[in-house]
Design an enzyme around this catalytic site. Structure first.
Site, PDB file in Angstrom:
ATOM      1  N   CYS A   1      -3.022   5.409   5.541  1.00  0.00           N
ATOM      2  CA  CYS A   1      -4.485   5.397   5.565  1.00  0.00           C
ATOM      3  C   CYS A   1      -5.022   5.705   6.964  1.00  0.00           C
ATOM      4  CB  CYS A   1      -4.970   4.021   5.119  1.00  0.00           C
ATOM      5  SG  CYS A   1      -4.704   2.774   6.378  1.00  0.00           S
TER       6      CYS A   1
ATOM      7  N   ASP B   1       2.238   2.676   2.572  1.00  0.00           N
ATOM      8  CA  ASP B   1       2.143   3.470   3.802  1.00  0.00           C
ATOM      9  C   ASP B   1       3.419   3.343   4.633  1.00  0.00           C
ATOM     10  OD1 ASP B   1      -0.311   4.048   2.902  1.00  0.00           O
ATOM     11  OD2 ASP B   1      -1.432   3.043   4.477  1.00  0.00           O
TER      12      ASP B   1
ATOM     13  N   CYS C   1       0.825  -1.216   0.000  1.00  0.00           N
ATOM     14  CA  CYS C   1       0.000   0.000   0.000  1.00  0.00           C
ATOM     15  C   CYS C   1       0.855   1.260   0.000  1.00  0.00           C
ATOM     16  CB  CYS C   1      -0.951   0.006   1.192  1.00  0.00           C
ATOM     17  SG  CYS C   1      -0.099   0.048   2.771  1.00  0.00           S
TER      18      CYS C   1
ATOM     19  N   CYS D   1      -2.715  -2.786   8.692  1.00  0.00           N
ATOM     20  CA  CYS D   1      -2.410  -1.437   9.189  1.00  0.00           C
ATOM     21  C   CYS D   1      -1.980  -1.514  10.657  1.00  0.00           C
ATOM     22  CB  CYS D   1      -3.618  -0.522   9.042  1.00  0.00           C
ATOM     23  SG  CYS D   1      -4.444  -0.657   7.451  1.00  0.00           S
TER      24      CYS D   1
HETATM   25 FE1  FES Z   1      -1.701   0.034   4.249  1.00  0.00          FE
HETATM   26 FE2  FES Z   1      -3.485   0.952   5.909  1.00  0.00          FE
HETATM   27  S1  FES Z   1      -3.781   0.501   3.808  1.00  0.00           S
HETATM   28  S2  FES Z   1      -1.378   0.637   6.288  1.00  0.00           S
END
Ligand code: FES
Length: 134
Positions: free
Chosen positions: A60, A37, A35, A104
């Site tokens: 996110c 992040d 993702c 996450c």
């Molecule tokens: Fe990857 Fe939340 S979508 S940490």
């Protein structure tokens, strides 16, 4: 049922402990390749107790809520206890996360673990330096 619990929404909208600690005793940064992040944790540790913790999360809403909750869970706790923090405990404290958002909370666990590893590394380096200086 709402997708996100009230607690998730609260910690997303009003994240606790956002920021940077200058001269932190431990810093950890982790990311999720899928993702994209990124989460960074800063720890201030006195006598093996986490006296302060701050985070920066580029990610996110669930990642922000997870970081915020994780910092609340370890603040004021001994390092040994913080080391045991699991992503499940973070998700439970948030009254749950959707399955596809569990990663996450994993990021929060990993960021804290990485900051604690850094703390132990620095501590060991300082002890070796002290021995040499004697
Ligand atoms: Fe990857 Fe939340 S979508 S940490």
């Amino acid at each position: 049922m709402a997708l996100y619990s009230e607690k998730v929404m609260d910690h997303f909208r009003n994240p606790r402990n956002v920021g940077v600690i200058e001269n932190a005793d431990g810093v950890g940064e982790v990311g999720n390749a899928k993702c994209g992040d990124i989460m960074k944790m800063y720890l201030k540790i006195d006598d093996d107790v986490i006296s302060d913790v701050k985070f920066e999360t580029f990610g996110c809403g669930s990642a922000i809520a997870s970081s915020s909750m994780a910092t609340e869970l370890i603040k004021g706790k001994p390092v040994s206890e913080a080391m045991q923090l699991t992503n499940k405990a973070v998700a439970e404290a948030l009254d749950g996360l959707p399955d596809y958002k569990m990663h996450c909370s994993v990021l929060a666990e990993e960021a804290i673990r990485s900051a604690l590893d850094d703390y132990y590394k620095k501590k060991a380096e300082n002890e070796i330096r002290d021995l040499h200086d004697r």
